[in-house]
Write a protein that holds these residues in place. Structure first.
Motif, mmCIF file in Angstrom:
data_model
loop_
_atom_site.group_PDB
_atom_site.id
_atom_site.type_symbol
_atom_site.label_atom_id
_atom_site.label_comp_id
_atom_site.label_asym_id
_atom_site.label_seq_id
_atom_site.Cartn_x
_atom_site.Cartn_y
_atom_site.Cartn_z
ATOM 1 N N MET A 113 0.832 -1.208 0.000
ATOM 2 C CA MET A 113 0.000 0.000 0.000
ATOM 3 C C MET A 113 0.861 1.251 0.000
ATOM 4 S SD MET A 113 -1.201 2.662 2.088
ATOM 5 C CE MET A 113 -1.240 2.162 3.802
ATOM 6 N N LYS A 114 1.890 1.263 0.839
ATOM 7 C CA LYS A 114 2.776 2.426 0.905
ATOM 8 C C LYS A 114 3.500 2.645 -0.424
ATOM 9 C CE LYS A 114 2.690 3.911 5.284
ATOM 10 N NZ LYS A 114 2.468 5.318 5.698
ATOM 11 N N GLN A 115 3.934 1.567 -1.044
ATOM 12 C CA GLN A 115 4.625 1.682 -2.327
ATOM 13 C C GLN A 115 3.703 2.252 -3.402
ATOM 14 O OE1 GLN A 115 5.892 -2.401 -2.761
ATOM 15 N NE2 GLN A 115 7.944 -1.955 -2.000
ATOM 16 N N GLN A 116 2.463 1.786 -3.416
ATOM 17 C CA GLN A 116 1.503 2.289 -4.393
ATOM 18 C C GLN A 116 1.213 3.773 -4.170
ATOM 19 O OE1 GLN A 116 1.863 -0.241 -6.537
ATOM 20 N NE2 GLN A 116 -0.301 -0.165 -7.040
ATOM 21 N N CYS A 117 1.115 4.163 -2.909
ATOM 22 C CA CYS A 117 0.871 5.577 -2.601
ATOM 23 C C CYS A 117 2.020 6.451 -3.085
ATOM 24 C CB CYS A 117 0.660 5.758 -1.098
ATOM 25 S SG CYS A 117 -0.932 5.156 -0.501
ATOM 26 N N ALA A 118 3.243 5.962 -2.915
ATOM 27 C CA ALA A 118 4.413 6.729 -3.349
ATOM 28 C C ALA A 118 4.392 6.937 -4.859
ATOM 29 C CB ALA A 118 5.688 6.019 -2.925
ATOM 30 N N GLY A 212 -13.148 -0.094 -10.997
ATOM 31 C CA GLY A 212 -11.872 -0.308 -11.678
ATOM 32 C C GLY A 212 -11.257 0.971 -12.192
ATOM 33 N N ASN A 213 -12.097 1.932 -12.576
ATOM 34 C CA ASN A 213 -11.605 3.196 -13.104
ATOM 35 C C ASN A 213 -12.101 4.406 -12.332
ATOM 36 O OD1 ASN A 213 -10.249 2.135 -15.587
ATOM 37 N ND2 ASN A 213 -12.332 1.469 -16.068
ATOM 38 N N LYS A 260 -11.994 11.932 -3.294
ATOM 39 C CA LYS A 260 -12.004 11.122 -4.511
ATOM 40 C C LYS A 260 -10.818 11.476 -5.410
ATOM 41 C CE LYS A 260 -14.940 10.142 -8.531
ATOM 42 N NZ LYS A 260 -16.306 10.313 -9.115
ATOM 43 N N ASN A 261 -10.570 12.776 -5.599
ATOM 44 C CA ASN A 261 -9.508 13.217 -6.508
ATOM 45 C C ASN A 261 -8.109 13.013 -5.941
ATOM 46 O OD1 ASN A 261 -11.222 14.061 -8.607
ATOM 47 N ND2 ASN A 261 -11.589 16.032 -7.608
ATOM 48 N N GLU A 262 -7.961 13.120 -4.611
ATOM 49 C CA GLU A 262 -6.630 13.037 -4.009
ATOM 50 C C GLU A 262 -6.264 11.632 -3.544
ATOM 51 O OE1 GLU A 262 -5.893 15.927 -0.967
ATOM 52 O OE2 GLU A 262 -6.796 17.572 -2.104
ATOM 53 N N ILE A 263 -7.253 10.811 -3.231
ATOM 54 C CA ILE A 263 -6.970 9.489 -2.661
ATOM 55 C C ILE A 263 -7.403 8.359 -3.592
ATOM 56 C CG2 ILE A 263 -7.329 7.956 -0.702
ATOM 57 C CD1 ILE A 263 -5.860 10.525 0.069
ATOM 58 N N PHE A 264 -8.674 8.347 -3.975
ATOM 59 C CA PHE A 264 -9.220 7.198 -4.706
ATOM 60 C C PHE A 264 -8.751 7.137 -6.158
ATOM 61 C CE2 PHE A 264 -11.914 7.113 -1.031
ATOM 62 C CZ PHE A 264 -12.304 5.786 -0.899
ATOM 63 N N LEU A 265 -8.958 8.202 -6.922
ATOM 64 C CA LEU A 265 -8.658 8.127 -8.350
ATOM 65 C C LEU A 265 -7.187 7.869 -8.655
ATOM 66 C CD1 LEU A 265 -11.007 10.821 -9.940
ATOM 67 C CD2 LEU A 265 -11.338 8.356 -9.706
ATOM 68 N N PRO A 266 -6.221 8.487 -7.941
ATOM 69 C CA PRO A 266 -4.818 8.165 -8.249
ATOM 70 C C PRO A 266 -4.494 6.685 -8.065
ATOM 71 C CG PRO A 266 -4.944 10.181 -6.957
ATOM 72 C CD PRO A 266 -6.319 9.593 -6.967
ATOM 73 N N ILE A 267 -5.026 6.080 -7.019
ATOM 74 C CA ILE A 267 -4.764 4.662 -6.769
ATOM 75 C C ILE A 267 -5.477 3.792 -7.790
ATOM 76 C CG2 ILE A 267 -5.270 2.760 -5.178
ATOM 77 C CD1 ILE A 267 -2.824 4.321 -4.348
ATOM 78 N N LEU A 268 -6.743 4.113 -8.094
ATOM 79 C CA LEU A 268 -7.486 3.316 -9.069
ATOM 80 C C LEU A 268 -6.822 3.357 -10.434
ATOM 81 C CD1 LEU A 268 -11.188 4.198 -8.147
ATOM 82 C CD2 LEU A 268 -9.922 2.117 -7.590
ATOM 83 N N LEU A 270 -3.654 3.951 -11.092
ATOM 84 C CA LEU A 270 -2.397 3.218 -11.026
ATOM 85 C C LEU A 270 -2.635 1.712 -11.079
ATOM 86 C CD1 LEU A 270 0.671 3.081 -10.603
ATOM 87 C CD2 LEU A 270 0.246 3.164 -8.126
ATOM 88 N N MET A 271 -3.573 1.224 -10.280
ATOM 89 C CA MET A 271 -3.856 -0.216 -10.259
ATOM 90 C C MET A 271 -4.304 -0.694 -11.639
ATOM 91 S SD MET A 271 -3.323 -1.332 -7.061
ATOM 92 C CE MET A 271 -4.353 -2.754 -6.722
ATOM 93 N N ALA A 272 -5.153 0.105 -12.309
ATOM 94 C CA ALA A 272 -5.617 -0.276 -13.647
ATOM 95 C C ALA A 272 -4.461 -0.325 -14.637
ATOM 96 C CB ALA A 272 -6.695 0.700 -14.122
ATOM 97 N N SER A 273 -3.538 0.637 -14.538
ATOM 98 C CA SER A 273 -2.397 0.679 -15.459
ATOM 99 C C SER A 273 -1.450 -0.490 -15.237
ATOM 100 C CB SER A 273 -1.648 2.001 -15.291
ATOM 101 O OG SER A 273 -0.927 2.039 -14.052
ATOM 102 N N GLN A 274 -1.477 -1.067 -14.030
ATOM 103 C CA GLN A 274 -0.616 -2.208 -13.711
ATOM 104 C C GLN A 274 -1.271 -3.546 -14.029
ATOM 105 O OE1 GLN A 274 0.044 -1.360 -9.545
ATOM 106 N NE2 GLN A 274 1.860 -0.122 -9.943
ATOM 107 N N GLY A 275 -2.492 -3.499 -14.563
ATOM 108 C CA GLY A 275 -3.190 -4.731 -14.917
ATOM 109 C C GLY A 275 -3.919 -5.380 -13.765
ATOM 110 N N THR A 276 -4.083 -4.652 -12.650
ATOM 111 C CA THR A 276 -4.821 -5.181 -11.502
ATOM 112 C C THR A 276 -5.901 -4.186 -11.099
ATOM 113 O OG1 THR A 276 -3.151 -4.230 -10.006
ATOM 114 C CG2 THR A 276 -2.923 -6.566 -10.589
#
Length: 441
Positions: A113-118, A212-213, A260-268, A270-276
């Motif tokens: 989780m920390k790595q994804q946030c970074a 997912g998005n 949503k803009n600062e927490i959820f969308l950046p992670i979503l 990123l996860m989508a771009s990584q195939g997960t």
């Protein structure tokens, strides 16, 4: 023929999900839905069909679900998600609401989780990962005196976080974990942990339903993690919750848009771009300080006991939304966002056994009120039937007494009025749920 909805899990959270998913927008039971709990408990069995699983193996669980032929499976506990139940059900063409095993790493690994946030640019506390207590001790000694937070890397049923007010307290806790059976007591086999700097502020929870998005967010929540009043005593899985925070709706909507803009969308993204891609419920534990929003943690499922308050407070039927997400269908984000923030206010108070949060074997008869008003409901957790068929309390969190009203104060009064009519030996609960609320605006 009624559509069957299977809910996997055996606690008050699953009971609350069953309560909400059975009801339509008018709050009336939908005769075209049949709810089945895989697991459940004696208290839940008084309202819904419960089926015991013969084991906690994925293959046995999937076989049982296949026989039930559900239109939707909703996964409650994080353990099943970590084990890959979503992947296993998908391989059998069974629609399940919940993330895949890899996406669930957002909760099952604090380091991930920390790595994804970074990478995504999500603000969170500075930290360092350790698998050697001696190295952690040396690093802590090198720091300036300040509060620290120690988090075990894996799943710990909400009990793997320790806030140390000083360096000496942090060192004592590490010694407890590794030299006094602390890891064993928490059921942890992976001895990795992180040490992070403590962030001051008001703690708030925000749940998001993610496709997912994108995400649609519920109104902000607050839970009470400590065992005793005024946030004293040991950390627990949660002793109560309120839904929702922030009475000024325009400002509440503005706050959710920012989260949503600062927490959820950046992670979503990123996860989508990584195939997960993350599809399911993403729970963000946030710390608010002045104008800053910092992420404390992600959970990848409905939280307990926040879900009890949230599901009881909601005015709208969320089954169609969960169904759409589980079936990879497009959702109308604007419409659903308006529905998710349209709710009453609710207070949930957890009644626990005498030894909680310690794990002991306890059984004692429950005395419950004959009737409860429509604005109060008991969601059952650790209960069973004795040989005479009477409901009894077991160890742990026994039930969640939840009331709703037009204000937190009114809901709180109703909840504690109901609690005054409940008895079991050693019953303990906090008397301050619904007070000391985090200030959003």
């Amino acid at each position: 023929m009624a559509e069957r909805i299977v809910i996997l899990g055996n606690g008050a959270r699953e009971h609350a999900l069953a309560y909400r998913l059975e009801r339509n927008d008018e709050g009336v039971k939908d005769r075209n839905r049949h709810i089945v709990l895989l697991g459940g408990n004696a208290g839940i069995a008084r309202e819904f069909e419960c089926i015991n699983l013969k084991s906690n193996k994925i293959v046995d669980c999937v076989q049982t679900i296949k026989r039930l032929q559900p239109k939707l499976v909703v996964v409650g506990p994080e353990w099943w998600l970590e084990q890959g139940i979503k992947n296993a059900l998908s391989s059998e063409n069974i629609a399940a609401f919940g993330p895949t095993k890899n996406a669930a790493l957002l909760e099952s690994s604090k380091n991930f989780m920390k790595q994804q946030c970074a990478i995504a640019g999500v603000k969170t506390a500075q930290y360092k990962l350790f698998d050697d207590p001696q190295k952690a001790t040396g690093w802590i000694h090198s720091l300036e005196e300040s509060p620290l937070v120690i988090k075990l890397d894996g799943l710990c049923s909400g009990k793997g976080v320790y806030v140390a007010p000083s360096k000496s307290h942090a060192l004592e806790h590490i010694d407890y974990l590794f030299n006094e059976d602390g890891l064993k007591n928490l059921g942890v086999t992976r001895p990795t942990f992180i040490v992070e700097k403590f962030i001051k502020g008001h703690e708030v929870s925000v749940f998001g339903l993610c496709d997912g998005n994108n995400a649609v967010l519920f109104s902000p929540l607050q839970d009470y993690k400590r065992l005793l009043d005024n946030d004293k005593g040991p950390n627990t899985g949660g002793m109560g919750a309120i839904a929702f925070l922030g009475e000024n709706q325009p400002e509440r909507v503005q706050f959710l848009e920012r989260v949503k803009n600062e927490i959820f969308l950046p992670i979503l993204r990123l996860m989508a771009s990584q195939g997960t891609p993350f599809q399911g419920l993403l729970y963000a534990g946030l710390m608010l300080e002045k104008d800053d929003i910092n992420l404390l943690e992600f959970n990848v499922r409905f939280g307990d006991p926040e879900t009890q308050a949230l599901m009881f407070a909601l005015k709208h039927d969320i089954y169609p939304l969960l169904h759409q997400i589980a079936h990879n269908e497009a959702i109308d984000h604007k419409t659903w966002q308006n529905k998710l923030i349209d709710c009453e206010q609710a207070v949930c108070v957890v009644l626990a056994s005498e030894s909680y949060p310690a794990k002991t074997q306890e059984h004692c008869l429950l005395s419950l009120p004959q009737n409860l008003p429509d604005d109060t409901h008991i969601f059952f957790a650790s209960t069973s039937f004795n040989q005479e068929g009477c409901l009894q309390a077991q160890n742990g969190r026994v039930m969640s007494v939840t009331s709703k009203a037009h204000s937190i104060e009114e809901a709180r009064a109703k909840a504690y009025q109901a609690i005054s009519k409940i008895q079991f030996m050693g019953m303990q609960y906090r008397t301050d749920i619904g007070t000391n609320m985090s200030q959003l605006f």
